[in-house]
Design a protein around this motif. Structure first.
Motif, PDB file in Angstrom:
ATOM      1  N   PHE A 211       0.842  -1.196   0.000  1.00 16.07           N
ATOM      2  CA  PHE A 211       0.000   0.000   0.000  1.00 16.07           C
ATOM      3  C   PHE A 211       0.883   1.255   0.000  1.00 16.07           C
ATOM      4  O   PHE A 211       0.633   2.205  -0.754  1.00 16.07           O
ATOM      5  CB  PHE A 211      -0.914  -0.020   1.232  1.00 16.07           C
ATOM      6  N   ALA A 212       1.913   1.227   0.827  1.00 13.70           N
ATOM      7  CA  ALA A 212       2.826   2.382   0.899  1.00 13.70           C
ATOM      8  C   ALA A 212       3.436   2.666  -0.473  1.00 13.70           C
ATOM      9  O   ALA A 212       3.464   3.801  -0.942  1.00 13.70           O
ATOM     10  CB  ALA A 212       3.921   2.130   1.936  1.00 13.70           C
ATOM     11  N   ARG A 213       3.908   1.614  -1.128  1.00 24.80           N
ATOM     12  CA  ARG A 213       4.505   1.795  -2.466  1.00 24.80           C
ATOM     13  C   ARG A 213       3.492   2.328  -3.462  1.00 24.80           C
ATOM     14  O   ARG A 213       3.797   3.131  -4.321  1.00 24.80           O
ATOM     15  CB  ARG A 213       5.032   0.457  -2.996  1.00 24.80           C
ATOM     16  N   GLN A 214       2.251   1.823  -3.340  1.00 25.31           N
ATOM     17  CA  GLN A 214       1.233   2.183  -4.328  1.00 25.31           C
ATOM     18  C   GLN A 214       0.726   3.613  -4.166  1.00 25.31           C
ATOM     19  O   GLN A 214       0.575   4.323  -5.158  1.00 25.31           O
ATOM     20  CB  GLN A 214       0.050   1.206  -4.218  1.00 25.31           C
ATOM     21  N   VAL A 215       0.466   4.041  -2.915  1.00 26.92           N
ATOM     22  CA  VAL A 215      -0.216   5.339  -2.787  1.00 26.92           C
ATOM     23  C   VAL A 215       0.571   6.432  -2.062  1.00 26.92           C
ATOM     24  O   VAL A 215       0.218   7.593  -2.202  1.00 26.92           O
ATOM     25  CB  VAL A 215      -1.606   5.227  -2.103  1.00 26.92           C
ATOM     26  N   ALA A 216       1.591   6.070  -1.294  1.00 25.15           N
ATOM     27  CA  ALA A 216       2.201   7.111  -0.454  1.00 25.15           C
ATOM     28  C   ALA A 216       3.011   8.098  -1.288  1.00 25.15           C
ATOM     29  O   ALA A 216       3.715   7.717  -2.222  1.00 25.15           O
ATOM     30  CB  ALA A 216       3.088   6.479   0.616  1.00 25.15           C
ATOM     31  N   ASP A 217       2.876   9.363  -0.950  1.00 23.86           N
ATOM     32  CA  ASP A 217       3.788  10.356  -1.498  1.00 23.86           C
ATOM     33  C   ASP A 217       5.091  10.321  -0.693  1.00 23.86           C
ATOM     34  O   ASP A 217       6.145  10.660  -1.190  1.00 23.86           O
ATOM     35  CB  ASP A 217       3.180  11.758  -1.391  1.00 23.86           C
ATOM     36  N   ARG A 218       4.957   9.925   0.567  1.00 24.58           N
ATOM     37  CA  ARG A 218       6.093   9.966   1.477  1.00 24.58           C
ATOM     38  C   ARG A 218       5.929   8.885   2.533  1.00 24.58           C
ATOM     39  O   ARG A 218       4.808   8.670   3.009  1.00 24.58           O
ATOM     40  CB  ARG A 218       6.087  11.328   2.170  1.00 24.58           C
ATOM     41  N   VAL A 219       7.002   8.205   2.864  1.00 22.32           N
ATOM     42  CA  VAL A 219       6.984   7.248   3.970  1.00 22.32           C
ATOM     43  C   VAL A 219       7.829   7.840   5.097  1.00 22.32           C
ATOM     44  O   VAL A 219       8.944   8.319   4.866  1.00 22.32           O
ATOM     45  CB  VAL A 219       7.564   5.876   3.567  1.00 22.32           C
ATOM     46  N   ILE A 220       7.248   7.806   6.284  1.00 20.02           N
ATOM     47  CA  ILE A 220       7.948   8.332   7.457  1.00 20.02           C
ATOM     48  C   ILE A 220       8.290   7.164   8.355  1.00 20.02           C
ATOM     49  O   ILE A 220       7.426   6.337   8.654  1.00 20.02           O
ATOM     50  CB  ILE A 220       7.036   9.342   8.169  1.00 20.02           C
ATOM     51  N   PHE A 221       9.534   7.089   8.755  1.00 20.84           N
ATOM     52  CA  PHE A 221       9.950   5.991   9.624  1.00 20.84           C
ATOM     53  C   PHE A 221      10.229   6.531  11.017  1.00 20.84           C
ATOM     54  O   PHE A 221      11.030   7.445  11.193  1.00 20.84           O
ATOM     55  CB  PHE A 221      11.198   5.312   9.064  1.00 20.84           C
ATOM     56  N   MET A 222       9.532   5.945  12.007  1.00 20.62           N
ATOM     57  CA  MET A 222       9.724   6.378  13.400  1.00 20.62           C
ATOM     58  C   MET A 222      10.410   5.281  14.206  1.00 20.62           C
ATOM     59  O   MET A 222      10.165   4.099  13.989  1.00 20.62           O
ATOM     60  CB  MET A 222       8.373   6.687  14.058  1.00 20.62           C
ATOM     61  N   ASP A 223      11.244   5.717  15.126  1.00 20.05           N
ATOM     62  CA  ASP A 223      11.827   4.773  16.080  1.00 20.05           C
ATOM     63  C   ASP A 223      12.095   5.531  17.375  1.00 20.05           C
ATOM     64  O   ASP A 223      12.568   6.674  17.345  1.00 20.05           O
ATOM     65  CB  ASP A 223      13.124   4.177  15.511  1.00 20.05           C
ATOM     66  N   GLN A 224      11.770   4.920  18.497  1.00 16.40           N
ATOM     67  CA  GLN A 224      12.016   5.510  19.808  1.00 16.40           C
ATOM     68  C   GLN A 224      11.569   6.967  19.909  1.00 16.40           C
ATOM     69  O   GLN A 224      12.306   7.826  20.393  1.00 16.40           O
ATOM     70  CB  GLN A 224      13.497   5.367  20.158  1.00 16.40           C
ATOM     71  N   GLY A 225      10.362   7.215  19.398  1.00 11.20           N
ATOM     72  CA  GLY A 225       9.767   8.538  19.588  1.00 11.20           C
ATOM     73  C   GLY A 225      10.270   9.615  18.659  1.00 11.20           C
ATOM     74  O   GLY A 225       9.936  10.786  18.837  1.00 11.20           O
ATOM     75  N   GLN A 226      11.063   9.234  17.660  1.00  9.16           N
ATOM     76  CA  GLN A 226      11.584  10.231  16.732  1.00  9.16           C
ATOM     77  C   GLN A 226      11.274   9.840  15.293  1.00  9.16           C
ATOM     78  O   GLN A 226      11.160   8.662  14.974  1.00  9.16           O
ATOM     79  CB  GLN A 226      13.107  10.336  16.866  1.00  9.16           C
ATOM     80  N   ILE A 227      11.199  10.871  14.440  1.00  3.43           N
ATOM     81  CA  ILE A 227      11.183  10.597  13.004  1.00  3.43           C
ATOM     82  C   ILE A 227      12.639  10.426  12.595  1.00  3.43           C
ATOM     83  O   ILE A 227      13.435  11.353  12.666  1.00  3.43           O
ATOM     84  CB  ILE A 227      10.511  11.737  12.226  1.00  3.43           C
ATOM     85  N   VAL A 228      12.985   9.192  12.218  1.00  6.62           N
ATOM     86  CA  VAL A 228      14.377   8.870  11.929  1.00  6.62           C
ATOM     87  C   VAL A 228      14.712   9.188  10.475  1.00  6.62           C
ATOM     88  O   VAL A 228      15.818   9.611  10.153  1.00  6.62           O
ATOM     89  CB  VAL A 228      14.644   7.375  12.217  1.00  6.62           C
TER      90      VAL A 228
END
Ligand code: ADP
Ligand code: MG
Length: 253
Positions: A211-228
């Protein structure tokens, strides 16, 4: 910059989060979150369990309160001012892992409740609106049934239709397919793809990387409370920058 241009730019921004921090008691759960979401943008939020994805999503419509920094939704800042919270909740729809339909109300009644009581929409009009969105999620024929008579995938589509009946400008999804059997995941994702194609501003926490590949303009990756890390899907999947992102992707793909 002219006032007119400034207004125009402000209108293009759906959500602006600036140096936002949140604690649960002593636990610093979100750290210096900065995120600008343009109107019509589709964002997928990924990350390991416990990284703060749900908390961040829930801060955007004030189901959780942040303690530091700023969240502006549709030009309105989220503060303790109840008027602002009401206004934002009316513009932001939300769909959770557990659909939380009212079991003692029919599908149609689930969909007309908020428009009638919150927006004061007349019953007939609310019902027409509900049928319109039940058609969009492809279950108008279930309108007079009760939630317990529907499959999980159908119930989740009702939950989406119910949110749409409030005619939100932004939709937040928190793992909407995580509680579903595999054969029902696609029908819910298809509904979300339709919404995305129509230009809805969407933030989706999901593990559905297709789904992310198909529709996302942007993928945000979070880890330990931060946008990494954040990037367009192709770059995000093919060329992750941080070790934490690489590790996460190696575990889920
Ligand atoms: P995710 O959605 O990425 O799995 P959450 O936002 O649910 O992460 O949780 C982030 C962290 O905050 C986790 O460590 C979780 O245990 C903790 N947490 C979540 N909700 C609460 C709460 N109401 N009170 C205290 N800690 C919480
Ligand atoms: Mg979560």
């Amino acid at each position: 910059m002219s006032a007119e241009l400034q207004n125009h730019l402000a209108d293009e921004v759906a959500i602006q989060i600036t140096n936002m921090n949140k604690w649960y008691g002593d636990f610093h759960v979100l750290r210096d979150i900065n995120l600008t979401v343009q109107r019509g943008e589709r964002i997928v939020i990924a990350g390991p369990s416990g990284s703060g994805k749900s908390t961040m999503i829930r801060c955007i419509n004030r189901l959780e309160e942040h303690q530091k920094g700023q969240i502006v939704v549709d030009g309105t800042e989220l503060s303790s001012d109840l008027k602002n919270i009401d206004k934002i909740r009316r513009e932001v729809g939300m769909c959770f892992q557990h659909f939380n339909l009212f079991p003692h109300l029919t599908i149609l009644e689930n969909c007309t409740l908020a428009p009638m009581w919150v927006r004061k929409t007349p019953k007939k009009e609310a019902e027409e609106l509900a049928m319109h969105f039940l058609e969009k999620v492809k279950i108008p024929d279930q309108a007079n049934k009760y939630p317990g008579m529907l499959s999980g995938g159908q119930q989740q589509r009702v939950a989406i239709a119910r949110s749409l009946c409030m005619q939100p400008r932004i939709m937040l999804f928190d793992e909407p397919t995580s509680a579903l059997d595999p054969e029902m995941i696609k029908e819910v994702l298809d509904t979300m793809v339709t919404l995305a194609d129509e230009g809805m501003t969407m933030l989706c926490v999901t593990h559905e990387m297709g789904f992310a590949r198909q529709v996302a303009d942007r993928v945000i990756f979070m880890d330990q409370g931060q946008i990494v890390e954040q990037n367009e899907p192709e770059e995000f999947f093919n060329n992750p920058k941080s070790d934490r992102t690489k590790l996460f992707l190696s575990q889920i793909l």
